[in-house]
Write a protein that holds these residues in place. Structure first.
Motif, PDB file in Angstrom:
ATOM      1  N   ARG A   1      74.990   8.249  -1.918  1.00 26.00           N
ATOM      2  CA  ARG A   1      75.988   7.782  -2.879  1.00 26.00           C
ATOM      3  C   ARG A   1      76.118   8.717  -4.080  1.00 26.00           C
ATOM      4  O   ARG A   1      77.222   9.020  -4.531  1.00 26.00           O
ATOM      5  CB  ARG A   1      75.625   6.376  -3.355  1.00 26.00           C
TER       6      ARG A   1
ATOM      7  N   ASN B   1      57.117   0.118   9.040  1.00 20.59           N
ATOM      8  CA  ASN B   1      57.980  -0.788   9.811  1.00 20.59           C
ATOM      9  C   ASN B   1      59.438  -0.294   9.789  1.00 20.59           C
ATOM     10  O   ASN B   1      60.349  -1.042  10.099  1.00 20.59           O
ATOM     11  CB  ASN B   1      57.873  -2.216   9.270  1.00 20.59           C
TER      12      ASN B   1
ATOM     13  N   GLU C   1      73.803   6.889   5.588  1.00 27.90           N
ATOM     14  CA  GLU C   1      74.505   7.411   4.413  1.00 27.90           C
ATOM     15  C   GLU C   1      74.066   6.735   3.113  1.00 27.90           C
ATOM     16  O   GLU C   1      74.548   7.099   2.037  1.00 27.90           O
ATOM     17  CB  GLU C   1      76.018   7.241   4.597  1.00 27.90           C
ATOM     18  N   PHE C   2      73.131   5.778   3.223  1.00 28.72           N
ATOM     19  CA  PHE C   2      72.741   4.979   2.058  1.00 28.72           C
ATOM     20  C   PHE C   2      72.344   5.831   0.856  1.00 28.72           C
ATOM     21  O   PHE C   2      72.756   5.577  -0.273  1.00 28.72           O
ATOM     22  CB  PHE C   2      71.578   4.048   2.431  1.00 28.72           C
ATOM     23  N   GLY C   3      71.535   6.859   1.116  1.00 33.60           N
ATOM     24  CA  GLY C   3      70.993   7.639   0.002  1.00 33.60           C
ATOM     25  C   GLY C   3      71.933   8.710  -0.522  1.00 33.60           C
ATOM     26  O   GLY C   3      71.557   9.477  -1.411  1.00 33.60           O
TER      27      GLY C   3
ATOM     28  N   ALA D   1      61.813  -0.128   7.868  1.00 32.65           N
ATOM     29  CA  ALA D   1      62.643  -0.661   6.774  1.00 32.65           C
ATOM     30  C   ALA D   1      64.111  -0.281   6.912  1.00 32.65           C
ATOM     31  O   ALA D   1      64.735   0.182   5.965  1.00 32.65           O
ATOM     32  CB  ALA D   1      62.091  -0.208   5.415  1.00 32.65           C
ATOM     33  N   ILE D   2      64.672  -0.473   8.098  1.00 32.90           N
ATOM     34  CA  ILE D   2      66.108  -0.264   8.292  1.00 32.90           C
ATOM     35  C   ILE D   2      66.832  -1.447   7.646  1.00 32.90           C
ATOM     36  O   ILE D   2      66.468  -2.594   7.875  1.00 32.90           O
ATOM     37  CB  ILE D   2      66.457  -0.214   9.799  1.00 32.90           C
ATOM     38  N   PHE D   3      67.854  -1.180   6.825  1.00 36.38           N
ATOM     39  CA  PHE D   3      68.573  -2.273   6.165  1.00 36.38           C
ATOM     40  C   PHE D   3      69.283  -3.114   7.223  1.00 36.38           C
ATOM     41  O   PHE D   3      70.096  -2.589   7.988  1.00 36.38           O
ATOM     42  CB  PHE D   3      69.575  -1.725   5.153  1.00 36.38           C
ATOM     43  N   PRO D   4      68.979  -4.416   7.274  1.00 33.56           N
ATOM     44  CA  PRO D   4      69.516  -5.234   8.367  1.00 33.56           C
ATOM     45  C   PRO D   4      70.988  -5.591   8.189  1.00 33.56           C
ATOM     46  O   PRO D   4      71.645  -5.976   9.151  1.00 33.56           O
ATOM     47  CB  PRO D   4      68.641  -6.493   8.325  1.00 33.56           C
ATOM     48  N   HIS D   5      71.516  -5.485   6.965  1.00 35.55           N
ATOM     49  CA  HIS D   5      72.860  -5.996   6.707  1.00 35.55           C
ATOM     50  C   HIS D   5      73.931  -4.937   6.858  1.00 35.55           C
ATOM     51  O   HIS D   5      75.116  -5.237   6.699  1.00 35.55           O
ATOM     52  CB  HIS D   5      72.909  -6.617   5.308  1.00 35.55           C
TER      53      HIS D   5
ATOM     54  N   ARG E   1      67.725   8.859   8.189  1.00 32.38           N
ATOM     55  CA  ARG E   1      68.099   8.374   6.864  1.00 32.38           C
ATOM     56  C   ARG E   1      67.364   9.144   5.769  1.00 32.38           C
ATOM     57  O   ARG E   1      67.887   9.347   4.671  1.00 32.38           O
ATOM     58  CB  ARG E   1      67.749   6.873   6.781  1.00 32.38           C
ATOM     59  N   ALA E   2      66.121   9.564   6.076  1.00 30.79           N
ATOM     60  CA  ALA E   2      65.362  10.339   5.098  1.00 30.79           C
ATOM     61  C   ALA E   2      65.772  11.809   5.118  1.00 30.79           C
ATOM     62  O   ALA E   2      65.899  12.445   4.075  1.00 30.79           O
ATOM     63  CB  ALA E   2      63.868  10.196   5.382  1.00 30.79           C
TER      64      ALA E   2
ATOM     65  N   PHE F   1      58.978   4.539   6.562  1.00 31.31           N
ATOM     66  CA  PHE F   1      58.047   3.437   6.402  1.00 31.31           C
ATOM     67  C   PHE F   1      57.435   3.034   7.738  1.00 31.31           C
ATOM     68  O   PHE F   1      58.016   3.263   8.792  1.00 31.31           O
ATOM     69  CB  PHE F   1      58.751   2.227   5.783  1.00 31.31           C
TER      70      PHE F   1
END
Lengths: 233, 361
Positions: free
Chosen positions: B103, B85, B99-101, B87-91, B148-149, B83
């Motif tokens: 699962r 900006n 590793e988000f994608g 769009a890195i997950f801040p939390h 991440r992608a 993206f």
């Protein structure tokens, strides 16, 4: 009791512990507060999500409708609810109080959540979808954790509003009293006054703590430049 | 390698009355670095979002590797996006972002760690696993977004102006790194940008867009030297436009007359009609040879007077008034600078092959 106050005593605080009716009222208040604030926060979240994410026909109208209970005098809301409830032939008690409190708390919760969600980056939800998650898991893995401090803040504020609320509870109460109604009742007996004052002191301290907690949570995780200035000491 | 790895067929996307993408058809090859280039509002980002699945087209079909993805939701498509900006997950920290994608891939912890390490070393950010988004610089966030992608090993990587937020020096570095990365992983890249220099230096092919339509798809060299229309010629680099008239055709050539410059025969690449006033000639500033002394060799030789000049370091642009021309010619030179033309008089030479004949719009 006489002014000027003389000496220091914890006697009346101890006295509080020995009134079962007080604890019944306290329990009722906590119950009403938790249930109505949970539901109000949930409704407010849906509303805030709709208002911040979409532009739709009738948006100002629905925004106004949700804010109405906050804008009209509370006594009018109380009378209106009482009339409707009695007309429907339903018994008074904690349920109508909860409904009244949901109406009354939702606008506050919504304002808090809109403020919080206006800064929410929609790309984050799209990134989650792009990485393979559907709408439900995107909510649980991204949206909910990021908005959690705001949701807790909204819940705490809703709880405090419900916990302190007098007029709606007064009109809609059946045999179950909430804490403010109980205190009002006790004021008829001069002898009971110190014990009510002690309770008042406890409530003021507890409420202040909860409001500070809510305020702290509201700012948690916000970018530095969006934090409330008042919070930076 | 498949020629039609991504096929876009008659795609349109309207927002109210605005035709963001207007009946567009083209294909992207497998393993290609493909750029979508155009001014803001030209529809390039909408086209990228149509590929990612964030927008549904009003009309048309999209195929990726032979599969119709037109109505497939973004989470099921073999595409991943970087993206604008990031769009890195801040939390969650860097490792969990990367590793988000994964699962649904159900890898063992060891395999997952290996994959994460692999992409982290690819973007040169080993050791940043525990950091959070707000502890990273813009360039590092961009690398995390890439990692991440890439960990998903997508068939297509979509990049939405990923270099826009970086400073000039970092941007130049990242251009080379992105290019190398693309060659290393061999994934098809679709890169959206409004920066013509960026797209020309990085891409195998570039699609120039304007007002929802594709203006030209070419390799960077062709785009620069053989623009198909005035928009492309104007958008890529700087150029001189001179109104002209065509005469008669002669094989692949056509007679062209430019007022105050002359009449001559040049190649008619776009097959424009005879005896038309509806044409312009485009001449690149660096194609005009400049000299302080009269020039002997050249198809067209002119005299002019320097009106103005701008010094850019590596070259200087001169605004030259030519007798009878309605506006000054722009010529650029590495050899001369502001002080070279003391009496303002200069000599110009232009070769026929450097003149592009275009249709007036």
């Amino acid at each position: 009791m006489a002014f000027p106050l003389q000496g220091f005593s914890t006697e009346h605080y101890e006295d509080m512990w020995n009134s079962p009716k007080l604890f019944d009222a306290l329990w009722n208040s906590v119950y009403v507060g938790v249930v109505s604030s949970l539901i109000a926060t949930m409704l407010a979240f849906f509303a805030a999500k709709a208002f911040t994410k979409y532009k739709f026909w009738g948006q100002p109208l629905s925004y106004g409708a949700i804010l109405t209970p906050f804008l009209i005098p509370e006594i009018i809301l109380a009378i209106a609810l009482l009339v409707i409830w009695v007309q429907m032939g339903l018994p008074l008690g904690l349920t109508p109080i909860i409904i009244g409190h949901i109406l009354f708390c939702t606008p506050f919760c919504m304002i808090i959540l809109i403020a919080r969600m206006e800064g929410f980056d929609r790309n984050l939800e799209e990134a989650s979808q792009d990485l393979g998650e559907g709408a439900l898991m995107t909510f649980f893995r991204v949206t909910f954790p990021i908005l959690l401090p705001g949701l807790i803040a909204s819940f705490l504020l809703g709880f405090i509003i419900s916990f302190d609320e007098f007029l709606l509870a007064m009109f809609l109460q059946g045999s179950d009293q909430t804490l403010p109604i109980y205190m009002w009742g006790q004021l008829r007996f001069a002898r009971r006054l110190p014990h009510v004052l002690a309770l008042g002191a406890v409530i003021i301290v507890a409420t202040s703590l909860v409001v500070m907690l809510a305020y702290w949570l509201r700012n948690l995780g916000q970018p530095q430049d969006k934090k409330d200035v008042a919070f930076k000491i | 390698m498949s020629e039609n790895f991504i096929e876009i067929k008659n795609i349109s996307k309207h927002f109210g009355d605005v035709k963001a993408v207007d009946n567009v058809s083209f294909s992207i090859r497998q393993g290609e670095f493909f750029s979508l280039l155009g001014p803001s509002g030209c529809g390039k980002t909408t086209l990228l979002r149509l590929l990612a699945g964030f927008e549904a087209p009003n009309q048309g079909e999209i195929f990726i590797d032979g599969t119709d993805v037109t109505s497939m939701s973004p989470n099921l498509r073999p595409t991943n996006m970087v993206f604008q900006n990031y769009a890195i997950f801040p939390h969650i920290n860097v490792k969990r972002n990367i590793e988000f994608g994964m699962r649904k891939e159900k890898l063992s912890k060891q395999e997952l760690d290996n994959r994460a390490q692999e992409v982290l070393s690819l973007v040169k950010l080993e050791g940043y696993e525990e950091r959070f988004s707000n502890q990273l610089s813009g360039g590092q966030r961009q690398r995390i977004a890439l990692a991440r992608a890439l960990i998903k090993r997508p068939k297509v990587l979509l990049l939405d102006e990923p270099l826009g937020a970086l400073d000039k020096k970092l941007r130049d570095e990242m251009q080379i790194e992105l290019r190398n990365l693309q060659k290393a992983v061999g994934i098809t890249f679709v890169f959206v940008t409004h920066d013509q220099g960026e797209s020309i230096s990085m891409s195998d092919r570039v699609a120039v867009m304007n007002e929802g339509k594709i203006q030209q798809i070419s390799d960077p060299h062709d785009l620069y030297y053989n623009p198909h229309n005035i928009f492309v010629s104007d958008f890529i680099g700087t150029t001189n436009f001179l109104s002209a008239k065509t005469g008669v055709k002669n094989g692949d050539n056509i007679m062209v007359q430019i007022e105050s410059i002359g009449e001559f025969s040049i190649e008619n690449k776009l097959n424009l009609p005879e005896n038309s006033n509806d044409v312009v000639c485009s001449i690149r500033p660096e194609a005009i040879e400049l000299s302080t002394n009269p020039i002997e060799k050249g198809d067209i030789i002119l005299e002019g007077e320097i009106e103005n000049s701008s010094y850019y370091g590596e070259l200087t642009s001169f605004y030259i008034k030519v007798e009878g021309a309605d506006k000054p010619l722009i010529a650029s030179s590495q050899r001369f600078d502001n002080n070279s033309f003391q009496d303002k008089k200069c000599y110009l030479a232009i070769n026929f092959e450097d003149i592009n004949l275009l249709k007036k719009e």
